[in-house]
Design a protein around this motif. Structure first.
Motif, PDB file in Angstrom:
ATOM      1  N   THR A   1     -11.082 -52.515  12.350  1.00  0.00           N
ATOM      2  CA  THR A   1      -9.788 -52.368  11.681  1.00  0.00           C
ATOM      3  C   THR A   1      -8.699 -52.191  12.726  1.00  0.00           C
ATOM      4  OG1 THR A   1     -10.876 -51.297   9.796  1.00  0.00           O
ATOM      5  CG2 THR A   1      -8.491 -51.032   9.968  1.00  0.00           C
ATOM      6  N   ALA A   2      -7.601 -52.941  12.554  1.00  0.00           N
ATOM      7  CA  ALA A   2      -6.494 -52.877  13.513  1.00  0.00           C
ATOM      8  C   ALA A   2      -5.521 -51.760  13.142  1.00  0.00           C
ATOM      9  CB  ALA A   2      -5.761 -54.210  13.550  1.00  0.00           C
ATOM     10  N   TYR A   3      -5.106 -51.001  14.139  1.00  0.00           N
ATOM     11  CA  TYR A   3      -4.140 -49.923  13.996  1.00  0.00           C
ATOM     12  C   TYR A   3      -3.070 -50.092  15.075  1.00  0.00           C
ATOM     13  CZ  TYR A   3      -7.872 -47.674  11.354  1.00  0.00           C
ATOM     14  OH  TYR A   3      -8.865 -47.401  10.453  1.00  0.00           O
ATOM     15  N   ARG A   4      -1.959 -49.389  14.884  1.00  0.00           N
ATOM     16  CA  ARG A   4      -0.932 -49.258  15.923  1.00  0.00           C
ATOM     17  C   ARG A   4      -0.800 -47.771  16.214  1.00  0.00           C
ATOM     18  NH1 ARG A   4       4.294 -50.663  15.144  1.00  0.00           N
ATOM     19  NH2 ARG A   4       4.210 -50.071  12.983  1.00  0.00           N
ATOM     20  N   TRP A   5      -0.651 -47.448  17.469  1.00  0.00           N
ATOM     21  CA  TRP A   5      -0.471 -46.044  17.840  1.00  0.00           C
ATOM     22  C   TRP A   5       0.658 -45.935  18.842  1.00  0.00           C
ATOM     23  CZ3 TRP A   5      -1.542 -43.836  22.760  1.00  0.00           C
ATOM     24  CH2 TRP A   5      -2.168 -44.676  23.671  1.00  0.00           C
TER      25      TRP A   5
ATOM     26  N   THR B   1      -4.370 -46.662   4.514  1.00  0.00           N
ATOM     27  CA  THR B   1      -3.588 -47.588   3.691  1.00  0.00           C
ATOM     28  C   THR B   1      -3.049 -46.943   2.423  1.00  0.00           C
ATOM     29  OG1 THR B   1      -5.620 -48.381   2.643  1.00  0.00           O
ATOM     30  CG2 THR B   1      -4.802 -49.637   4.544  1.00  0.00           C
ATOM     31  N   ALA B   2      -3.431 -45.711   2.154  1.00  0.00           N
ATOM     32  CA  ALA B   2      -2.948 -45.020   0.952  1.00  0.00           C
ATOM     33  C   ALA B   2      -1.529 -44.492   1.192  1.00  0.00           C
ATOM     34  CB  ALA B   2      -3.868 -43.854   0.604  1.00  0.00           C
ATOM     35  N   PRO B   3      -0.674 -44.580   0.171  1.00  0.00           N
ATOM     36  CA  PRO B   3       0.664 -44.002   0.337  1.00  0.00           C
ATOM     37  C   PRO B   3       0.568 -42.479   0.401  1.00  0.00           C
ATOM     38  CG  PRO B   3       0.344 -44.732  -1.919  1.00  0.00           C
ATOM     39  CD  PRO B   3      -0.879 -45.143  -1.153  1.00  0.00           C
ATOM     40  N   GLY B   4       1.536 -41.876   1.025  1.00  0.00           N
ATOM     41  CA  GLY B   4       1.549 -40.421   1.085  1.00  0.00           C
ATOM     42  C   GLY B   4       2.174 -39.922   2.365  1.00  0.00           C
TER      43      GLY B   4
ATOM     44  N   LEU C   1       5.712 -45.968  11.765  1.00  0.00           N
ATOM     45  CA  LEU C   1       5.863 -45.949  13.208  1.00  0.00           C
ATOM     46  C   LEU C   1       6.916 -46.946  13.652  1.00  0.00           C
ATOM     47  CD1 LEU C   1       2.287 -45.991  14.782  1.00  0.00           C
ATOM     48  CD2 LEU C   1       4.039 -44.302  15.095  1.00  0.00           C
ATOM     49  N   VAL C   2       7.639 -46.603  14.667  1.00  0.00           N
ATOM     50  CA  VAL C   2       8.567 -47.530  15.284  1.00  0.00           C
ATOM     51  C   VAL C   2       7.721 -48.562  16.035  1.00  0.00           C
ATOM     52  CG1 VAL C   2      10.421 -47.756  16.970  1.00  0.00           C
ATOM     53  CG2 VAL C   2      10.292 -45.727  15.535  1.00  0.00           C
TER      54      VAL C   2
ATOM     55  N   THR D   1      -1.174 -52.771   6.801  1.00  0.00           N
ATOM     56  CA  THR D   1      -0.738 -52.118   5.569  1.00  0.00           C
ATOM     57  C   THR D   1      -0.432 -50.658   5.857  1.00  0.00           C
ATOM     58  OG1 THR D   1      -2.353 -53.531   4.454  1.00  0.00           O
ATOM     59  CG2 THR D   1      -1.317 -51.822   3.126  1.00  0.00           C
ATOM     60  N   PRO D   2       0.705 -50.375   6.511  1.00  0.00           N
ATOM     61  CA  PRO D   2       1.004 -48.977   6.834  1.00  0.00           C
ATOM     62  C   PRO D   2       1.130 -48.126   5.575  1.00  0.00           C
ATOM     63  CG  PRO D   2       2.523 -50.473   7.941  1.00  0.00           C
ATOM     64  CD  PRO D   2       1.726 -51.280   6.965  1.00  0.00           C
ATOM     65  N   GLY D   3       0.479 -47.017   5.597  1.00  0.00           N
ATOM     66  CA  GLY D   3       0.550 -46.075   4.485  1.00  0.00           C
ATOM     67  C   GLY D   3       0.714 -44.680   5.047  1.00  0.00           C
ATOM     68  N   MET D   4      -0.345 -43.908   4.962  1.00  0.00           N
ATOM     69  CA  MET D   4      -0.351 -42.538   5.459  1.00  0.00           C
ATOM     70  C   MET D   4      -0.465 -42.562   6.992  1.00  0.00           C
ATOM     71  SD  MET D   4      -3.026 -39.539   4.263  1.00  0.00           S
ATOM     72  CE  MET D   4      -3.052 -40.156   2.585  1.00  0.00           C
TER      73      MET D   4
END
Length: 109
Positions: free
Chosen positions: A16-20, A91-94, A3-4, A46-49
């Protein structure tokens, strides 16, 4: 797909903290209210998926003046919980995880 940071908002869901982020300018199809509004969510630390949510509302900046209910943090939290139940691991890559909540959206003529 990260995300920008500019224009993103922080939200805490179940500790859990997120950005939207909601896209500021609509796409052509969103501007004409032919396709619904979408927003993206990612883990803050930890940006992932990335989670991409399709709503059942037109974009708030649609060009034809259709009435819109705003995307609220409470709706984002509901989408995060639902996506996690459906298998989203932030947090998983993909590649992006898509959550379609567009049932009931009626495109403009």
């Amino acid at each position: 797909m990260a995300l920008v940071r500019k224009g993103s908002r922080r939200i805490v869901v179940d500790g859990t903290a997120y950005r939207w982020r909601l896209r500021g300018r609509p796409t052509y199809f969103q501007g004409l209210a032919w396709s619904p509004c979408t927003f993206a969510v990612e883990h803050a630390d930890t940006p992932g998926m990335t989670l991409v949510v399709t709503t059942d509302q037109p974009h708030p900046s649609n060009w034809i003046g259709r009435e819109v209910e705003p995307v609220l943090p409470s709706g984002v939290a509901v989408a995060v919980r639902l996506a996690q139940r459906e298998g989203w691991t932030p947090t998983a890559p993909g590649s992006a995880f898509y959550l379609d909540q567009s049932a009931g959206f009626t495109p403009s003529n």
